[in-house]
Design a protein around this motif. Structure first.
Motif, PDB file in Angstrom:
ATOM      1  N   LEU A  56       0.666  -1.024  -0.286  1.00  0.00           N
ATOM      2  CA  LEU A  56       0.271  -0.326  -0.112  1.00  0.00           C
ATOM      3  C   LEU A  56       1.112   0.804  -0.108  1.00  0.00           C
ATOM      4  O   LEU A  56       0.312   2.743  -0.448  1.00  0.00           O
ATOM      5  CB  LEU A  56      -0.610   0.051   1.443  1.00  0.00           C
ATOM      6  CG  LEU A  56      -1.658  -0.988   1.049  1.00  0.00           C
ATOM      7  CD1 LEU A  56      -3.215  -1.224   2.313  1.00  0.00           C
ATOM      8  CD2 LEU A  56      -2.813  -1.227  -0.232  1.00  0.00           C
ATOM      9  N   ARG A  57       1.847   1.527   0.366  1.00  0.00           N
ATOM     10  CA  ARG A  57       3.028   2.108  -0.167  1.00  0.00           C
ATOM     11  C   ARG A  57       3.384   2.549  -1.076  1.00  0.00           C
ATOM     12  O   ARG A  57       3.931   2.069  -2.686  1.00  0.00           O
ATOM     13  CB  ARG A  57       4.651   1.677   0.778  1.00  0.00           C
ATOM     14  CG  ARG A  57       4.994   3.076   0.917  1.00  0.00           C
ATOM     15  CD  ARG A  57       6.071   2.496   2.000  1.00  0.00           C
ATOM     16  NE  ARG A  57       7.217   3.601   2.378  1.00  0.00           N
ATOM     17  CZ  ARG A  57       6.855   3.661   4.201  1.00  0.00           C
ATOM     18  NH1 ARG A  57       6.150   3.040   4.685  1.00  0.00           N
ATOM     19  NH2 ARG A  57       7.629   4.739   4.405  1.00  0.00           N
ATOM     20  N   GLU A  58       2.721   3.554  -2.086  1.00  0.00           N
ATOM     21  CA  GLU A  58       2.883   4.438  -3.460  1.00  0.00           C
ATOM     22  C   GLU A  58       4.553   4.364  -3.816  1.00  0.00           C
ATOM     23  O   GLU A  58       4.544   4.277  -4.609  1.00  0.00           O
ATOM     24  CB  GLU A  58       1.893   5.570  -3.565  1.00  0.00           C
ATOM     25  CG  GLU A  58       0.452   5.061  -3.336  1.00  0.00           C
ATOM     26  CD  GLU A  58      -0.281   6.357  -4.084  1.00  0.00           C
ATOM     27  OE1 GLU A  58       0.400   7.155  -5.155  1.00  0.00           O
ATOM     28  OE2 GLU A  58      -1.551   6.683  -3.613  1.00  0.00           O
ATOM     29  N   SER A  59       4.854   5.120  -2.755  1.00  0.00           N
ATOM     30  CA  SER A  59       6.413   5.363  -3.225  1.00  0.00           C
ATOM     31  C   SER A  59       7.541   4.379  -3.389  1.00  0.00           C
ATOM     32  O   SER A  59       7.799   4.445  -3.478  1.00  0.00           O
ATOM     33  CB  SER A  59       7.150   6.784  -1.525  1.00  0.00           C
ATOM     34  OG  SER A  59       6.939   5.912  -0.563  1.00  0.00           O
ATOM     35  N   ALA A  60       7.177   3.680  -2.820  1.00  0.00           N
ATOM     36  CA  ALA A  60       8.335   1.958  -2.842  1.00  0.00           C
ATOM     37  C   ALA A  60       7.234   1.354  -4.651  1.00  0.00           C
ATOM     38  O   ALA A  60       8.029   1.085  -5.073  1.00  0.00           O
ATOM     39  CB  ALA A  60       7.191   1.097  -2.083  1.00  0.00           C
ATOM     40  N   TRP A  61       5.847   1.698  -4.577  1.00  0.00           N
ATOM     41  CA  TRP A  61       5.902   1.234  -5.907  1.00  0.00           C
ATOM     42  C   TRP A  61       6.699   2.230  -7.392  1.00  0.00           C
ATOM     43  O   TRP A  61       7.019   1.614  -8.337  1.00  0.00           O
ATOM     44  CB  TRP A  61       4.348   1.112  -6.823  1.00  0.00           C
ATOM     45  CG  TRP A  61       3.610   0.275  -5.914  1.00  0.00           C
ATOM     46  CD1 TRP A  61       2.867   0.659  -4.367  1.00  0.00           C
ATOM     47  CD2 TRP A  61       3.722  -1.108  -6.342  1.00  0.00           C
ATOM     48  NE1 TRP A  61       2.309  -0.450  -4.609  1.00  0.00           N
ATOM     49  CE2 TRP A  61       2.558  -1.578  -5.031  1.00  0.00           C
ATOM     50  CE3 TRP A  61       3.905  -1.647  -7.380  1.00  0.00           C
ATOM     51  CZ2 TRP A  61       2.255  -3.585  -5.839  1.00  0.00           C
ATOM     52  CZ3 TRP A  61       3.554  -3.031  -7.751  1.00  0.00           C
ATOM     53  CH2 TRP A  61       2.515  -3.466  -7.135  1.00  0.00           C
TER      54      TRP A  61
END
Length: 229
Positions: free
Chosen positions: A160-165
């Motif tokens: 759920l971590r957009e920065s990781a994606w």
């Protein structure tokens, strides 16, 4: 760090609804054992200097960098500052030193106890931030293939971590694997919708458009800015 806890608070935290028959005696036994670990060279009859009895409770007096959690927080802060200054080598070194302190799940032996939940969350977030700083620093250094592989692990652990994606997709694109980058961003959209009922935030949406358009200048700026917020 100076933390004061009253005896009754400690008893409630440690044993919750099932305290032992003589909770104060049991607590004293645990405190004695902990003191022996914290001050192994303290002689018989010498007053404790680290875990001290104060009024109706105990005070723990330690410098922040005397424990791994304090060192972890300090190193992550330093790494984040270096990344913000555009110093990926320094950011990478500090973040990797922070991650080297991690020896498994935080409070693994008592991780389900109520009294450690907030601290478990804080330490886990620090570790995730350090992992993102490592990825962003390697991306800035041109290590795109390494970043793509590590990004896959990070998104698996933090779906759920957009920065990781974003970091994972950027790494794939800059490694010449734009089709995979687009597929990764599509997977991110599906996960966010299924789990949270929302679409991607503006940064992830903008990154998708830039990759599809092959906007090299914008993607270079995105690479420089990628990482934890």
């Amino acid at each position: 760090m100076a933390a004061l806890q009253h005896r009754e608070q400690l008893i409630d935290a440690v044993w919750e609804e099932r305290p032992p028959a003589k909770p104060r005696q049991a607590l004293h036994t645990y405190v004695s054992g902990l003191r022996a670990v914290l001050e192994p060279r303290r002689g018989a009859g010498q007053p404790p200097a680290v875990l001290r009895r104060v009024a109706a409770g105990y005070r723990l007096d330690l410098a922040p960098d005397a424990v791994d959690s304090g060192r972890l927080a300090s190193l992550v802060r330093t790494a984040g500052t270096a990344a913000a200054r555009g110093c990926p080598d320094e950011a990478l070194e500090c973040a990797e030193r922070a991650l080297a302190l991690w020896c498994g799940p935080a409070f693994a032996d008592v991780g389900t106890a109520r009294f450690v939940q907030s601290e478990v969350g804080r330490l886990t977030e620090l570790r995730t931030t350090a992992r993102e700083i490592v990825l962003a620093a390697r991306l800035a250094r041109g290590e795109h293939h390494l970043t793509a592989a590590a990004g896959e692990e990070l998104t698996a652990d933090n779906p759920l971590r957009e920065s990781a994606w974003a970091l994972r997709a950027l790494a794939l694109h800059r490694a010449g694997r734009s089709a995979e980058a687009v597929a990764v961003l599509g997977a991110a959209r599906r996960v966010l919708r299924e789990e949270l009922g929302v679409g991607p935030g503006p940064e992830l949406a903008r990154l998708t458009a830039q990759i599809l358009a092959g906007d090299g200048r914008a993607l270079h700026a995105a690479t420089a800015a990628a990482g934890p917020r």
